[in-house]
Each structure stands twice: as structure tokens, then as C-alpha cells.
Design an enzyme around this catalytic site. Structure first.
Site, mmCIF file in Angstrom:
data_model
loop_
_atom_site.group_PDB
_atom_site.id
_atom_site.type_symbol
_atom_site.label_atom_id
_atom_site.label_comp_id
_atom_site.label_asym_id
_atom_site.label_seq_id
_atom_site.Cartn_x
_atom_site.Cartn_y
_atom_site.Cartn_z
ATOM 1 N N HIS A 204 0.845 -1.199 0.000
ATOM 2 C CA HIS A 204 0.000 0.000 0.000
ATOM 3 C C HIS A 204 0.883 1.252 0.000
ATOM 4 O O HIS A 204 0.671 2.170 -0.795
ATOM 5 C CB HIS A 204 -0.930 -0.017 1.226
ATOM 6 C CG HIS A 204 -1.729 1.232 1.411
ATOM 7 N ND1 HIS A 204 -3.068 1.318 1.082
ATOM 8 C CD2 HIS A 204 -1.381 2.473 1.875
ATOM 9 C CE1 HIS A 204 -3.498 2.549 1.336
ATOM 10 N NE2 HIS A 204 -2.493 3.275 1.829
ATOM 11 N N GLU A 205 1.866 1.266 0.877
ATOM 12 C CA GLU A 205 2.744 2.443 0.942
ATOM 13 C C GLU A 205 3.570 2.575 -0.341
ATOM 14 O O GLU A 205 3.780 3.680 -0.851
ATOM 15 C CB GLU A 205 3.645 2.368 2.175
ATOM 16 C CG GLU A 205 2.890 2.365 3.509
ATOM 17 C CD GLU A 205 1.956 3.550 3.689
ATOM 18 O OE1 GLU A 205 2.223 4.620 3.119
ATOM 19 O OE2 GLU A 205 0.939 3.405 4.398
ATOM 20 N N HIS A 208 1.574 4.359 -2.966
ATOM 21 C CA HIS A 208 1.587 5.824 -2.955
ATOM 22 C C HIS A 208 2.801 6.353 -3.725
ATOM 23 O O HIS A 208 2.698 7.309 -4.486
ATOM 24 C CB HIS A 208 1.625 6.340 -1.515
ATOM 25 C CG HIS A 208 0.318 6.224 -0.791
ATOM 26 N ND1 HIS A 208 -0.864 6.707 -1.303
ATOM 27 C CD2 HIS A 208 0.003 5.679 0.412
ATOM 28 C CE1 HIS A 208 -1.850 6.474 -0.441
ATOM 29 N NE2 HIS A 208 -1.351 5.847 0.601
ATOM 30 N N GLU A 242 -5.906 6.930 -1.682
ATOM 31 C CA GLU A 242 -5.887 5.751 -0.806
ATOM 32 C C GLU A 242 -6.493 4.527 -1.495
ATOM 33 O O GLU A 242 -6.017 3.404 -1.304
ATOM 34 C CB GLU A 242 -6.636 6.049 0.495
ATOM 35 C CG GLU A 242 -5.991 7.119 1.353
ATOM 36 C CD GLU A 242 -4.563 6.785 1.769
ATOM 37 O OE1 GLU A 242 -4.246 5.571 1.882
ATOM 38 O OE2 GLU A 242 -3.764 7.713 1.961
#
Ligand SMILES: [Zn+2]
Length: 350
Positions: A204-205, A208, A242
Site C-alpha cells: 500500500h505504501e 503511494h 488511498e
């Protein structure tokens, strides 16, 4: 060919061979948490040793483990090596690495046992990452899965670059104060403590960072993101940022969920009547599930996210609406029929 008088003895090749392994908590396995042993894939190594007895340690060769964690680190010398060992680093090729802190360039490293008077092929068997460095090497290993799915023929992370690739850099430290974020100052993903227990958290990070790279280092101007959660309204910009990151993690791992570091998980399955979910494109889980359905093997985008990756490389979208209505047509992706139906199912009506 005449032999040269006084020539040295024949060359001697020395190879250290084995498989890099790490044993880490696997949140993806659910609760109660369990440990799994994995291969450290595409992880950088350095062969080091002495060429003469009493000499200094020096670098003899560099390389990386293969996609199964296997290494075969060789050096050819005029005689057996007085000593030789292999040093592993928390980095993969020149494309991603894990450093100790956001203000540091120091990698995590460790050495195998030292072999003395070494020549020929020397099997080391499984070489295990020391427990205090496991998280760093786990991050290195897991990021392979995103790199393999990056959806471009460029060797770099995105088609915006074809050489001198930007590196994806994670800064993890057990006691670092900052974590759980892609830092827009250092441009590193910051993690601490046991956050890398979850592959979804790692990816997920990384997602970004990938979105920022796809948008050619343009940040989605996110507002209203404080306290965001999967099934509740935040804002259009937050839900896009997100939701995309959530979708990156799930798509990379081939599932439809977000797994927390404690082994619990959130299921992105939803439709118009799913209890507890807010509606519309300000809900990150609605955006994530729409993307995952569009990219699904039976979905309208050809079974993968590659065209979306291409669209995002060519158009900076600040929300899902712009990506869907304005970006997709640029990439030859539909906005009607099954694609529109997917959004409607997830309560997004354009
Ligand atoms: Zn996020």
C-alpha cells in the site's frame, strides 16, 4: 600455443553457493499470527575476502540472488582464497532498497560464515537473515512482486524513465519514530516497529510512491484524509489516493482485501446494499474495488492493470472521476458497458 616460461599455476575459481532465507511473521496467514520462511529474492550480495593471507578484506564480486533466492558468487584467482564470505545488503539491483532511517543512506547488511583456504564450489546451504534485520530483507523481497507487475516494458518502475531509474526507498527501523507513510519530504516510505508484518501494508505504501512516479512526480492534492477508512466517505482526492494504494496491494498479491499487521483483514467486496458502507467516489474502498474489478482477469480492461498504468503515466488525475471519465478514453479503455456497470455496482454513478 607455446607455454610461457614461468607462468603461474592455472586459475582457480571459488564459488559460494546457496539460498538466502528469512523467517518472518506472515500477517497474510491470518490469526493467530504465524511465522513463515521465504526465499530472499533478487537481493544484492557482495563477495568479499582476502586474496593473500594476511591481506585486507576486499570486494571480489557483486550480484544479486535470483528469483528463487539462489546465489552463486564466484571469484577467479591464481590460487585458493585464504578467506572468503558473502555479504548481503537490503537492496535489490539499483531499483529499490531499505535504509535505516529517512535521513540515512545506510543499508542493513550481514555476512555469511567465512570459508578459509577456499576453492571450487562451496555450498553454504540456506543462509538465514539475522532476526533483527528480517523486516528490512522482507521488504526487499516483497517489493519484487510489485516490480514484476509494474506494467511497463521499461526496466524502471514507470515508463517515465528508461535509464537512471529512480529507486523506491523504504526507511524502516524498529525504533524509528515515524512510520505508516510515504513521506513527501524525503520521498521515502517510512515504516517502523512490526509494520512490515503485513505485505499489504508494505505494498500500500509502495503504491503511494508508485502513483507519484506514474504522475511524473506530481502529488495528488489530497485533502480531507485525516482518519480515512475503507468504507466511509473521506474526500474525492483522498479516496482516489488511498483507493489506488489499496488496489495496488490487493492487485499485486492477487486478492481482494487489505491485511493488517495483526493478521485481521478488510474485505473489499461490496455492492449497493452492503451494510456499513458509505456510497460514492469519496469512499476509498469503493474506488479500490472498482479498480480491482476493472483489472480482474474477467474484467473489461483485458485482464490486468497495464492500460491503467499507461493512462496514469500520461495523465495526472486528482480524483477517480477524472481518471475514469477523462483518462480512460485516452488509453483506449471503456467508460460504458461493463466498465460503467462495475462502478454502478460500487455506487459510483458518473
Ligand atoms: Zn495510504
Amino acid at each position: 600455443m607455446p607455454l610461457t616460461a614461468g607462468s603461474a599455476s592455472a586459475a582457480v575459481q571459488t564459488c559460494l553457493q546457496g539460498t538466502l532465507k528469512y523467517t518472518a511473521t506472515n500477517a497474510e496467514g491470518g490469526t493467530p499470527l504465524t511465522q513463515v520462511t521465504s526465499n530472499g529474492r533478487n537481493t544484492n550480495w557482495e563477495l568479499r575476502g582476502k586474496k593473500q593471507a594476511g591481506g585486507a578484506d576486499e570486494q571480489l564480486a557483486v550480484g544479486n540472488t535470483d528469483s528463487n533466492g539462489y546465489f552463486n558468487a564466484c571469484y577467479t584467482h591464481s590460487e585458493a582464497l585464504p578467506s572468503v564470505y558473502i555479504r548481503f545488503h537490503s537492496a535489490s539491483t539499483g531499483l529499490w532498497r531499505v535504509v535505516t532511517h529517512k535521513d540515512s543512506s545506510t543499508l542493513y547488511s550481514f555476512d555469511s560464515t567465512t570459508q578459509n583456504n577456499a576453492s571450487g564450489n562451496i555450498p553454504l546451504g540456506n543462509v538465514s537473515v539475522p532476526s533483527d534485520k528480517v523486516y528490512a530483507f522482507k521488504i526487499v523481497d516483497v517489493l519484487n512482486e510489485l516490480y514484476w507487475k509494474r506494467g511497463t516494458s521499461s526496466l524502471c518502475w514507470t515508463a517515465n524513465q528508461t535509464s537512471n531509474c529512480d529507486q523506491l526507498i523504504f526507511a524502516w527501523g524498529a525504533n524509528n519514530t515515524e512510520g505508516n507513510m510515504f513521506d513527501q519530504v524525503s520521498r521515502k516510505v517510512l515504516m517502523n516497529s512490526n509494520e512490515p508484518d503485513s505485505k499489504h501494508f508494505i505494498l500500500h505504501e509502495a503504491g503511494h510512491w508508485l502513483q507519484w512516479q506514474l504522475h511524473d512526480k506530481w502529488d495528488v492534492p489530497v485533502t480531507g484524509c485525516t482518519g480515512h477508512t475503507f468504507n466511509k466517505i473521506s474526500s474525492a482526492t483522498c479516496a482516489w489516493s488511498e483507493g489506488f494504494a489499496d488496489a495496488v496491494a490487493a492487485y499485486t498479491l492477487g486478492d481482494y482485501r487489505y491485511v493488517f499487521k495483526d493478521g485481521t483483514s478488510f474485505d473489499f467486496t461490496n455492492n449497493q446494499s452492503t451494510a456499513g458502507w458509505d456510497q460514492g467516489d469519496q469512499v476509498q474502498g469503493r474506488v479500490a474495488s472498482s479498480l480491482l474489478d476493472l483489472w480482474a482477469s474477467n474484467g473489461p480492461d483485458g485482464g490486468n492493470w497495464n492500460n491503467t498504468i499507461s493512462v496514469m503515466t500520461n495523465r495526472q488525475s486528482s480524483d477517480f472521476r477524472d481518471y475514469f471519465l477523462n483518462g480512460r478514453p485516452m488509453g483506449g479503455l471503456s467508460t460504458t458497458g461493463p466498465a460503467k456497470d462495475i462502478l454502478v455496482k460500487h455506487t459510483i454513478n458518473y
